[in-house]
Design a protein around this motif. Structure first.
Motif, PDB file in Angstrom:
ATOM      1  N   ARG A   1       0.835  -1.180   0.000  1.00 17.53           N
ATOM      2  CA  ARG A   1       0.000   0.000   0.000  1.00 17.53           C
ATOM      3  C   ARG A   1       0.879   1.242   0.000  1.00 17.53           C
ATOM      4  O   ARG A   1       1.915   1.261   0.660  1.00 17.53           O
ATOM      5  CB  ARG A   1      -0.900   0.008   1.263  1.00 17.53           C
ATOM      6  CG  ARG A   1      -2.004  -1.050   1.219  1.00 17.53           C
ATOM      7  CD  ARG A   1      -2.813  -1.019   2.501  1.00 17.53           C
ATOM      8  NE  ARG A   1      -3.377   0.307   2.752  1.00 17.53           N
ATOM      9  CZ  ARG A   1      -4.565   0.700   2.299  1.00 17.53           C
ATOM     10  NH1 ARG A   1      -5.278  -0.126   1.567  1.00 17.53           N
ATOM     11  NH2 ARG A   1      -5.026   1.895   2.585  1.00 17.53           N
ATOM     12  N   PRO A   2       0.515   2.244  -0.792  1.00 16.26           N
ATOM     13  CA  PRO A   2      -0.723   2.398  -1.551  1.00 16.26           C
ATOM     14  C   PRO A   2      -0.615   2.004  -3.016  1.00 16.26           C
ATOM     15  O   PRO A   2      -1.544   2.251  -3.795  1.00 16.26           O
ATOM     16  CB  PRO A   2      -0.964   3.896  -1.446  1.00 16.26           C
ATOM     17  CG  PRO A   2       0.420   4.458  -1.501  1.00 16.26           C
ATOM     18  CD  PRO A   2       1.303   3.478  -0.768  1.00 16.26           C
ATOM     19  N   LEU A   3       0.496   1.393  -3.439  1.00 18.80           N
ATOM     20  CA  LEU A   3       0.733   1.138  -4.854  1.00 18.80           C
ATOM     21  C   LEU A   3       0.309  -0.251  -5.305  1.00 18.80           C
ATOM     22  O   LEU A   3       0.330  -0.535  -6.495  1.00 18.80           O
ATOM     23  CB  LEU A   3       2.227   1.321  -5.166  1.00 18.80           C
ATOM     24  CG  LEU A   3       2.798   2.726  -4.920  1.00 18.80           C
ATOM     25  CD1 LEU A   3       4.308   2.724  -5.135  1.00 18.80           C
ATOM     26  CD2 LEU A   3       2.134   3.742  -5.832  1.00 18.80           C
ATOM     27  N   GLY A   4      -0.084  -1.117  -4.363  1.00 16.26           N
ATOM     28  CA  GLY A   4      -0.384  -2.501  -4.712  1.00 16.26           C
ATOM     29  C   GLY A   4      -1.497  -2.645  -5.728  1.00 16.26           C
ATOM     30  O   GLY A   4      -1.384  -3.407  -6.695  1.00 16.26           O
ATOM     31  N   GLY A   5      -2.604  -1.911  -5.540  1.00 18.35           N
ATOM     32  CA  GLY A   5      -3.715  -2.002  -6.483  1.00 18.35           C
ATOM     33  C   GLY A   5      -3.342  -1.485  -7.858  1.00 18.35           C
ATOM     34  O   GLY A   5      -3.709  -2.072  -8.891  1.00 18.35           O
ATOM     35  N   LEU A   6      -2.616  -0.368  -7.891  1.00 18.08           N
ATOM     36  CA  LEU A   6      -2.165   0.190  -9.162  1.00 18.08           C
ATOM     37  C   LEU A   6      -1.243  -0.791  -9.875  1.00 18.08           C
ATOM     38  O   LEU A   6      -1.370  -1.005 -11.092  1.00 18.08           O
ATOM     39  CB  LEU A   6      -1.434   1.509  -8.910  1.00 18.08           C
ATOM     40  CG  LEU A   6      -0.845   2.216 -10.128  1.00 18.08           C
ATOM     41  CD1 LEU A   6      -1.947   2.630 -11.086  1.00 18.08           C
ATOM     42  CD2 LEU A   6      -0.038   3.432  -9.695  1.00 18.08           C
ATOM     43  N   THR A   7      -0.338  -1.408  -9.140  1.00 17.57           N
ATOM     44  CA  THR A   7       0.564  -2.391  -9.732  1.00 17.57           C
ATOM     45  C   THR A   7      -0.206  -3.587 -10.273  1.00 17.57           C
ATOM     46  O   THR A   7       0.145  -4.140 -11.332  1.00 17.57           O
ATOM     47  CB  THR A   7       1.600  -2.853  -8.692  1.00 17.57           C
ATOM     48  OG1 THR A   7       2.390  -1.729  -8.290  1.00 17.57           O
ATOM     49  CG2 THR A   7       2.511  -3.927  -9.258  1.00 17.57           C
ATOM     50  N   ALA A   8      -1.263  -3.992  -9.578  1.00 17.16           N
ATOM     51  CA  ALA A   8      -2.095  -5.100 -10.075  1.00 17.16           C
ATOM     52  C   ALA A   8      -2.709  -4.752 -11.424  1.00 17.16           C
ATOM     53  O   ALA A   8      -2.746  -5.589 -12.339  1.00 17.16           O
ATOM     54  CB  ALA A   8      -3.184  -5.427  -9.054  1.00 17.16           C
ATOM     55  N   GLY A   9      -3.195  -3.521 -11.566  1.00 18.47           N
ATOM     56  CA  GLY A   9      -3.762  -3.098 -12.847  1.00 18.47           C
ATOM     57  C   GLY A   9      -2.732  -3.088 -13.951  1.00 18.47           C
ATOM     58  O   GLY A   9      -2.978  -3.573 -15.067  1.00 18.47           O
ATOM     59  N   VAL A  10      -1.540  -2.546 -13.650  1.00 19.85           N
ATOM     60  CA  VAL A  10      -0.468  -2.507 -14.640  1.00 19.85           C
ATOM     61  C   VAL A  10      -0.061  -3.929 -15.039  1.00 19.85           C
ATOM     62  O   VAL A  10       0.124  -4.239 -16.226  1.00 19.85           O
ATOM     63  CB  VAL A  10       0.739  -1.722 -14.077  1.00 19.85           C
ATOM     64  CG1 VAL A  10       1.966  -1.915 -14.954  1.00 19.85           C
ATOM     65  CG2 VAL A  10       0.410  -0.236 -13.968  1.00 19.85           C
ATOM     66  N   ALA A  11       0.081  -4.812 -14.041  1.00 21.09           N
ATOM     67  CA  ALA A  11       0.495  -6.186 -14.320  1.00 21.09           C
ATOM     68  C   ALA A  11      -0.543  -6.927 -15.160  1.00 21.09           C
ATOM     69  O   ALA A  11      -0.195  -7.634 -16.116  1.00 21.09           O
ATOM     70  CB  ALA A  11       0.742  -6.923 -13.007  1.00 21.09           C
ATOM     71  N   LEU A  12      -1.823  -6.776 -14.830  1.00 22.02           N
ATOM     72  CA  LEU A  12      -2.871  -7.455 -15.591  1.00 22.02           C
ATOM     73  C   LEU A  12      -2.959  -6.927 -17.018  1.00 22.02           C
ATOM     74  O   LEU A  12      -3.213  -7.693 -17.958  1.00 22.02           O
ATOM     75  CB  LEU A  12      -4.222  -7.291 -14.881  1.00 22.02           C
ATOM     76  CG  LEU A  12      -4.407  -8.155 -13.629  1.00 22.02           C
ATOM     77  CD1 LEU A  12      -5.627  -7.707 -12.845  1.00 22.02           C
ATOM     78  CD2 LEU A  12      -4.534  -9.624 -14.014  1.00 22.02           C
TER      79      LEU A  12
END
Length: 542
Positions: A324-335
């Motif tokens: 946090r707080p970048l985990g969700g953003l990283t998930a979007g980039v990775a997907l």
């Protein structure tokens, strides 16, 4: 400007690699009476000498590129560059850089794009297993599997090289490898083709992240987003060039010629690098302040002083991307990256083969793809303008949704789509547009949304996920879990692309016309530490 550790060694290396490739061509020419099929031919003396020259040339070139080290002052680097470059006007030097980088990206992307066009001919010559030859023993999918493995490794290796010897020097080294690996077109054995494809993939894998890191560090903030997407969208241009070359050359000179054109394009790649500057940030980080000032004057910029605001501090570790707080953003980039990889290497890679399986001959299939790519080329400009002047986040979501819908149509229709030529052409156009737009927006977006200390890691992660998605798609085919039919290949990409759109919609931040410090400040707010849509509003509406 670039400082060679040993200029003569670099150019001697270029000459050695070029001569090594030329020594492979006589055997290829001798095979013209056999429709340029070389399977089973022995590796003769000149070819062995050529391999030695290529290896020696690569070593010499790499030695010649390593710059002299200087004193490092990371604190100063973090303060002095951003304001000066963001406030610089667009000049002739920026335009030349953008044009040259567009050509460089085209040449770079042509390498993996060629895989889809050589595999049908390679399948027939070596008796490999594919939809065109289901009775073969060895799956032709081993070829893209080796190339993608090289790309994944290359994403890490070239990322390290970019920080070690510089952005421009790394690009030059990739160009040298492009020349050397063009001998894949003259390799008589399939295993040699696998090795050359692996090495080619290693060079290609890290090129795009480094190129966009250089652009992000050079282009002013108000123009950065849409210009970077426009350059990234040149992937469609690479597909057009490759498909037209395949339609023109392959029926006459065989599939091997598609690899051999790596010699002239690789040489062109190196010549174009004369007009690509080194990153001022890299020059400053290695203590080469005078060179950095020279480059910045060329772009109408200057060194800003201590009054430059500090960026929000984060830990300079890879794990920071997933917390946090970048985990969700990283998930979007990775997907997004995984989805693109599965579509590009799980569907488009097999599209020339599947079109021929539908009854189209080699020329007709290649012309259909070339014409479809040409029809979709103007959409690159539209995507760039939407990303830069409307909304980066929403543009990414729309592109992913269009891609998922087109894949769903292919999955539903299957081989019946061949009965409707106009519909087939329309779906191919939409797929090429949306697939190109996903990668064209993903790389710039990942270079904008992460703090400076982990920006290279974030951009590299996006590239790794894109290659890993392709590796997964090809690996599934090699394992025999899913045949590369239109329906099976389409289903591979629908789920991750859809999930990527949802993740960006939930956690993505807006980057349109915002300075990098403003973007990361929205993500790293002390209170909520969130990066959801509420943080995505643009403080500078058009």
């Amino acid at each position: 400007m670039i400082v060679f550790h040993h200029r003569l060694a670099f150019w001697l290396g270029i000459c050695a690699v070029t001569l090594g490739v030329l020594l492979h061509l006589p055997m290829y020419v001798q095979a013209r009476e056999m429709s340029y099929q070389m399977a089973g031919m022995p590796v003769n003396g000149p070819m062995k000498a050529g391999m030695v020259l290529i290896l020696a040339g690569l070593v010499l070139s790499a030695y010649g590129l390593v710059p002299r080290a200087g004193e490092v002052d990371l604190g100063r680097v973090a303060r002095v560059r951003v304001r000066a470059l963001d406030e610089a006007p667009i000049r002739r030097s920026h335009v030349l850089l953008l044009l040259v980088m567009a050509a460089a990206v085209t040449i770079d992307v042509m390498k993996p794009t060629t895989l889809g066009f050589v595999m049908p001919g390679m399948t027939r010559e070596y008796g490999l297993r594919s939809p065109l030859n289901p009775d073969g023993d060895v799956p032709v999918a081993w070829l893209p599997l080796c190339a993608l493995t090289g790309m994944v490794i290359g994403s890490v290796t070239w990322g390290w090289l970019g920080d070690r010897i510089g952005r421009r020097a790394s690009i030059l080294l990739a160009g040298v490898m492009f020349i050397g690996t063009s001998i894949c077109g003259a390799m008589p054995g399939f295993r040699w083709n696998l090795l050359m494809c692996f090495l080619m993939g290693a060079a290609v894998g890290g090129m795009l992240p480094i190129a966009f890191a250089l652009l992000a560090e050079t282009i002013p903030a108000r123009h950065r987003s849409w210009l970077m997407v426009l350059i990234g969208g040149d992937i469609a241009g690479a597909y057009i060039v490759t498909s037209f070359l395949a339609a023109t050359l392959e029926p006459r000179f065989g599939w091997r010629v598609m690899w051999l054109i790596g010699l002239p394009t690789g040489l062109l790649f190196i010549l174009l690098n004369r007009w690509i500057p080194e990153s001022p940030r890299f020059l400053l980080s290695t203590g080469r302040v005078a060179e950095a000032e020279s480059v910045m004057r060329r772009f109408g910029a200057r060194l800003a002083g201590e009054q430059e605001p500090r960026e929000v501090e984060v830990q300079g570790r890879f794990g920071q991307l997933f917390r946090r707080p970048l985990g969700g953003l990283t998930a979007g980039v990775a997907l997004f990256g995984i989805g693109w990889g599965l579509v590009n290497n799980g569907f488009l890679l097999w599209l020339p083969t599947n079109l021929r399986d539908l009854g189209l001959d080699v020329g007709a299939a290649d012309r259909l793809l070339a014409d479809s790519a040409l029809l979709g080329l103007p959409a690159v400009v539209v995507v760039a303008l939407l990303y830069g002047f409307w909304s980066s986040r929403r543009t990414m979501i729309i592109c992913a949704a269009l891609n998922a819908a087109t894949l769903a149509a292919f999955a539903v229709l299957g081989d019946r789509v061949g009965d409707h030529p106009l519909l087939l052409r329309g779906l191919i156009v939409l797929l090429l547009i949306s697939t190109g737009a996903i990668l064209a927006t993903l790389t710039p977006y990942s270079s904008e949304v992460y703090p400076t200390r982990i920006r290279a890691r974030g951009t590299g992660l996006a590239g790794m996920c894109a290659r890993a998605g392709g590796l997964l798609g090809v690996g599934i085919v090699v394992a025999g879990i899913a045949p590369p039919s239109l329906t099976g290949a389409a289903l591979l990409g629908v789920v991750p692309v859809t999930l990527g759109a949802l993740a960006v919609g939930r956690y993505g931040v807006e980057t349109r016309r915002r300075r990098l410090e403003e973007i990361t400040a929205a993500e790293l707010r002390p209170a909520g530490m969130g990066a959801g849509p509420e943080a995505a509003s643009d403080p500078h509406p058009a």
